[in-house]
Enzyme design. Structure first.
Site, short mmCIF file in Angstrom:
data_model
loop_
_atom_site.label_atom_id
_atom_site.label_comp_id
_atom_site.label_asym_id
_atom_site.label_seq_id
_atom_site.Cartn_x
_atom_site.Cartn_y
_atom_site.Cartn_z
N HIS A 5 -44.64 -4.66 12.68
CA HIS A 5 -45.42 -3.43 12.67
C HIS A 5 -45.19 -2.67 13.96
CE1 HIS A 5 -48.70 -0.64 11.95
NE2 HIS A 5 -49.10 -0.87 13.19
N ARG A 20 -0.18 4.41 0.46
CA ARG A 20 -0.62 5.37 1.47
C ARG A 20 -0.05 4.94 2.84
NH1 ARG A 20 -5.48 8.22 0.63
NH2 ARG A 20 -6.04 6.83 -1.06
N THR A 22 -9.23 4.36 -0.65
CA THR A 22 -10.06 5.54 -0.83
C THR A 22 -11.21 5.49 0.17
OG1 THR A 22 -9.58 5.50 -3.20
CG2 THR A 22 -11.50 6.77 -2.50
N GLU A 27 0.86 -1.20 0.00
CA GLU A 27 0.00 0.00 0.00
C GLU A 27 0.88 1.23 0.00
OE1 GLU A 27 -3.43 0.95 -0.17
OE2 GLU A 27 -2.32 2.84 -0.23
N ASP A 76 -12.44 -0.99 -8.20
CA ASP A 76 -12.64 0.18 -9.06
C ASP A 76 -11.75 0.15 -10.30
OD1 ASP A 76 -14.42 1.18 -7.22
OD2 ASP A 76 -13.39 3.10 -6.93
N GLY A 97 -17.15 12.10 -11.68
CA GLY A 97 -16.83 10.68 -11.86
C GLY A 97 -15.41 10.37 -11.44
P1 FAD Z 1 -9.46 1.96 -3.37
O1 FAD Z 1 -10.31 2.04 -2.16
O2 FAD Z 1 -9.34 3.17 -4.22
O3 FAD Z 1 -8.01 1.51 -2.86
C1 FAD Z 1 -6.93 1.42 -3.70
C2 FAD Z 1 -5.69 1.56 -2.87
O4 FAD Z 1 -4.57 1.22 -3.69
C3 FAD Z 1 -5.42 2.96 -2.35
O5 FAD Z 1 -5.20 2.93 -0.98
C4 FAD Z 1 -4.14 3.40 -3.09
O6 FAD Z 1 -3.30 4.20 -2.29
C5 FAD Z 1 -3.49 2.06 -3.36
N1 FAD Z 1 -2.58 2.05 -4.51
C6 FAD Z 1 -2.79 2.53 -5.76
N2 FAD Z 1 -1.72 2.28 -6.54
C7 FAD Z 1 -0.81 1.64 -5.77
C8 FAD Z 1 0.47 1.11 -6.00
N3 FAD Z 1 1.06 1.17 -7.20
N4 FAD Z 1 1.13 0.53 -4.98
C9 FAD Z 1 0.56 0.45 -3.75
N5 FAD Z 1 -0.67 0.91 -3.48
C10 FAD Z 1 -1.34 1.49 -4.48
N6 FAD Z 1 -18.57 3.42 -2.22
C11 FAD Z 1 -19.56 2.82 -1.54
O7 FAD Z 1 -19.86 1.65 -1.79
N7 FAD Z 1 -20.25 3.48 -0.57
C12 FAD Z 1 -19.97 4.76 -0.24
O8 FAD Z 1 -20.61 5.32 0.65
C13 FAD Z 1 -18.95 5.42 -0.95
N8 FAD Z 1 -18.64 6.68 -0.66
C14 FAD Z 1 -17.63 7.30 -1.33
C15 FAD Z 1 -17.34 8.62 -1.04
C16 FAD Z 1 -16.33 9.27 -1.70
C17 FAD Z 1 -16.03 10.71 -1.35
C18 FAD Z 1 -15.56 8.58 -2.67
C19 FAD Z 1 -14.42 9.26 -3.36
C20 FAD Z 1 -15.83 7.27 -2.98
C21 FAD Z 1 -16.88 6.62 -2.32
N9 FAD Z 1 -17.22 5.29 -2.61
C22 FAD Z 1 -18.25 4.69 -1.94
C23 FAD Z 1 -16.49 4.52 -3.62
C24 FAD Z 1 -15.47 3.61 -2.92
O9 FAD Z 1 -14.60 4.39 -2.16
C25 FAD Z 1 -14.70 2.79 -3.94
O10 FAD Z 1 -15.60 2.08 -4.76
C26 FAD Z 1 -13.80 1.78 -3.25
O11 FAD Z 1 -12.90 2.43 -2.39
C27 FAD Z 1 -13.04 0.94 -4.27
O12 FAD Z 1 -12.22 0.05 -3.60
P2 FAD Z 1 -10.86 -0.49 -4.24
O13 FAD Z 1 -10.32 -1.45 -3.24
O14 FAD Z 1 -11.09 -0.95 -5.61
O15 FAD Z 1 -9.89 0.78 -4.36
P1 NAI Z 2 -20.93 9.85 -10.75
O1 NAI Z 2 -20.58 9.09 -11.95
O2 NAI Z 2 -21.85 9.29 -9.74
O3 NAI Z 2 -21.55 11.27 -11.16
C1 NAI Z 2 -20.87 12.16 -11.99
C2 NAI Z 2 -21.87 13.15 -12.56
O4 NAI Z 2 -21.17 14.18 -13.22
C3 NAI Z 2 -22.81 12.53 -13.59
O5 NAI Z 2 -24.11 12.91 -13.29
C4 NAI Z 2 -22.30 13.09 -14.91
O6 NAI Z 2 -23.32 13.20 -15.87
C5 NAI Z 2 -21.80 14.43 -14.46
N1 NAI Z 2 -20.81 15.03 -15.33
C6 NAI Z 2 -19.80 14.44 -16.01
N2 NAI Z 2 -19.07 15.34 -16.67
C7 NAI Z 2 -19.60 16.56 -16.40
C8 NAI Z 2 -19.27 17.89 -16.75
N3 NAI Z 2 -18.22 18.17 -17.52
N4 NAI Z 2 -20.05 18.88 -16.28
C9 NAI Z 2 -21.11 18.62 -15.47
N5 NAI Z 2 -21.46 17.38 -15.10
C10 NAI Z 2 -20.70 16.36 -15.54
O7 NAI Z 2 -19.52 10.25 -10.11
P2 NAI Z 2 -19.13 10.86 -8.69
O8 NAI Z 2 -20.29 11.48 -8.03
O9 NAI Z 2 -17.92 11.68 -8.95
O10 NAI Z 2 -18.71 9.57 -7.89
C11 NAI Z 2 -17.67 8.70 -8.37
C12 NAI Z 2 -17.92 7.29 -7.97
O11 NAI Z 2 -17.82 7.13 -6.58
C13 NAI Z 2 -19.28 6.82 -8.40
O12 NAI Z 2 -19.12 5.82 -9.36
C14 NAI Z 2 -19.91 6.27 -7.19
O13 NAI Z 2 -20.34 4.96 -7.40
C15 NAI Z 2 -18.83 6.28 -6.12
N6 NAI Z 2 -19.41 6.82 -4.90
C16 NAI Z 2 -20.35 6.09 -4.26
C17 NAI Z 2 -20.99 6.58 -3.17
C18 NAI Z 2 -22.04 5.76 -2.53
O14 NAI Z 2 -22.15 4.59 -2.86
N7 NAI Z 2 -22.83 6.31 -1.64
C19 NAI Z 2 -20.67 7.89 -2.60
C20 NAI Z 2 -19.70 8.60 -3.38
C21 NAI Z 2 -19.09 8.06 -4.47
#
Ligand code: FAD
Ligand code: NAI
Length: 465
Positions: free
Chosen positions: A444, A34, A40, A32, A312, A271
């Site tokens: 209920h 970080r 993330t 990792e 992701d 996105g």
């Molecule tokens: P990540 O969690 O992105 O982890 C990847 C890790 O790999 C990172 O720690 C990075 O530092 C490490 N890494 C990258 N390259 C290297 C390398 N070369 N060597 C060593 N380490 C490396 N999803 C939900 O389901 N529910 C939510 O409520 C939700 N809320 C979100 C809110 C926000 C603000 C954001 C940004 C995302 C949210 N997501 C949510 C999406 C969710 O965070 C991701 O889908 C999820 O973290 C993906 O998991 P992952 O293990 O694929 O990658």
């Molecule tokens: P998103 O894909 O959910 O939404 C991005 C939005 O931006 C879309 O509506 C798109 O049409 C719009 N868009 C794209 N280009 C644009 C532009 N140039 N100008 C204006 N609008 C534009 O992506 P978001 O919100 O950034 O989240 C990223 C990922 O993280 C998502 O895939 C989501 O699944 C995940 N995530 C999940 C959460 C949860 O499960 N509760 C919380 C936060 C993130």
């Protein structure tokens, strides 16, 4: 040191994969980059955003208790205290992953991992020193990063991604959110509740693309009642940072005259894109798809034997639980078992107020696929518990196969939707029907009775409507 498995990345995909593989008897290491584990999701995503969503929701609710016969003084915001709650939540979660690694005898290597060849991972530490680790299998779980908006430079102070929006040290008086997706609506909600005037600029003519259209439309109205302003079918083309306030240039997506709107902070949430930088994929010969995601087969193996990928960084919804389930599946496959993820039953939740929760097909998807379906709906305004809690906003929508009654989709807007959706998820895992759901006894009074009623409506007729 030689391992059975090295996982690169410790997000929900990577850390869950490592733990499951260790439980199944494999010798496992995680790399990792970080300083803390959890990716993330735990560090800058799911967990800190939910801490702020909960705290800001409480802040807003305390100001509206009169209707329940509770008089309280106007609440005062202690933003540093709220941010400290978020940081403490993150710390306890990332520490929890470190503990689980120890417990399962997983070696953690902090540094950037790159693939020198199948079976060889080089770890580069912050001080530049390197170590080469040998392994039978490699799982790439490097996640994703925020997508940039061309012409708009992120400084994480005034023009922020979700990462900066989780650490603002002052409530912006005006916040522009670019993108009406999950991040934009969740973090927009946080800062609106704390006092910001929020304008969401969305390229498409709807919010939450991919979700059921009717659900998105009704939800948008609720957000507008809360004070959100939406500029749909609109794009941000530039942000002028030269003055004290930011000036964003917007124009209709289809073209037209430009307009300027002012803000203290602009959140870019358009996105996320797969993160593969520095992994050495090209040299290792690992193929990417047209969207730069790592290409895998049905067993999460890339075109290079012994190199796998999950989460992701591969195709599919960018959700923590999807990454976790792929982590479990690939660990099982590596241990000689039959790992599998059912992509038809992955829930999605937007943690706003009210919450939006969804699983399975939307009406638009069923129409496009030419599947004959039935719709059953039930509003929370007809639910006793919702009335008692003043949580009558929203509804449940059940979609079932018109010929077989099989449950094809469930969509909920309402308080606690993210918890309630799982009865539909489990039912879909077992290929259950709307009648199964309608005949299952629901306690209920509960909000969940609305799911039973919507299922009744899809199968035959609701009782309480
Ligand atoms: P990540 O969690 O992105 O982890 C990847 C890790 O790999 C990172 O720690 C990075 O530092 C490490 N890494 C990258 N390259 C290297 C390398 N070369 N060597 C060593 N380490 C490396 N999803 C939900 O389901 N529910 C939510 O409520 C939700 N809320 C979100 C809110 C926000 C603000 C954001 C940004 C995302 C949210 N997501 C949510 C999406 C969710 O965070 C991701 O889908 C999820 O973290 C993906 O998991 P992952 O293990 O694929 O990658
Ligand atoms: P998103 O894909 O959910 O939404 C991005 C939005 O931006 C879309 O509506 C798109 O049409 C719009 N868009 C794209 N280009 C644009 C532009 N140039 N100008 C204006 N609008 C534009 O992506 P978001 O919100 O950034 O989240 C990223 C990922 O993280 C998502 O895939 C989501 O699944 C995940 N995530 C999940 C959460 C949860 O499960 N509760 C919380 C936060 C993130």
């Amino acid at each position: 040191m030689s391992y059975d498995l090295i996982v690169i990345g410790s997000g929900p995909g990577g850390y869950v994969c490592a733990i499951k593989a260790a439980q199944l008897g494999l010798k496992v290491a995680v790399v990792e980059k970080r300083a803390t584990y959890g990716g993330t999701c735990l560090n800058i995503g799911c967990i800190p955003s939910k801490a702020l969503l909960h705290a800001s929701e409480m802040f807003e609710e305390v100001g509206h208790l009169d209707a329940l016969g509770i008089k309280v003084a106007k609440p005062k915001l202690d933003l540093p205290g709220m941010l400290a709650h978020k940081d403490a939540t993150v710390k306890s979660n990332v520490d929890g992953v470190a503990y689980l690694f120890k417990k399962n005898k997983i070696d953690g290597h902090i540094g950037t991992g790159s693939i020198a060849a199948p079976g060889k991972v080089v770890v580069t530490k912050e001080d530049g020193s390197t170590a080469t680790l040998e392994t039978k299998a490699i799982v790439i779980a490097t996640g994703s990063d925020s997508a940039p908006l061309p012409g708009v430079e992120i400084d994480e102070k005034r023009i922020v991604t979700s990462t900066g929006a989780l650490t603002l040290d002052k409530v912006p008086s005006k916040l522009i959110v670019v993108g009406a997706g999950v991040i934009g609506l969740e973090l927009g909600s946080v800062w609106r509740r704390l006092g910001a005037e929020v304008t969401v600029v969305e390229f498409l003519d709807r919010i939450l693309p991919g979700m059921d259209g009717e659900v998105a439309k009704q939800f948008q109205r609720m957000l507008e009642k809360q004070g959100f302003a939406f500029k749909l079918g609109t794009k941000v083309t530039a942000v002028d940072t030269s003055g004290k306030t930011l000036k964003a240039t917007i124009e209709l997506a289809k073209g037209g005259a430009a307009e300027t709107i002012e803000a203290d902070v602009v959140l870019v949430a358009i996105g996320r894109r797969p993160f593969t930088e520095g992994l050495g994929l090209e040299a290792a010969g690992v193929e990417l798809d047209e969207r730069k995601r790592v290409k895998v087969d049905g067993h999460y193996q890339t075109n290079v034997p012994g190199i796998y990928a999950i989460g992701d960084v591969i195709a599919g919804p960018m959700l923590a639980h999807k990454a976790e389930d792929e982590g479990v599946a690939v660990a099982e496959i590596l241990a000689g078992q039959a790992g599998h993820v059912n992509y038809d039953a992955i829930p999605g939740v937007v943690y706003t107020s009210p919450e939006v929760a969804t699983v399975g097909k939307t009406e638009e998807e069923l129409k496009a696929a030419g599947i004959a379906y039935k719709v059953g709906k039930f509003p929370f305004s007809a639910n006793g518990r919702a009335r008692a809690m003043l949580a009558t906003d929203g509804f449940v929508k059940i979609l079932s196969d018109a010929n077989t009654d099989r449950l094809l989709g469930a969509h909920i807007v309402g308080k606690g939707a993210g918890e309630m959706i799982h009865e539909a998820v489990v039912l879909m895992e077992f290929a259950g029907s709307a009648e199964d759901l309608a005949r299952s006894t629901h306690a209920h009074p509960t909000m969940s009775e609305s799911i039973k009623e919507a299922a009744l409506a899809a199968w035959f007729k609701p009782i309480h409507m």
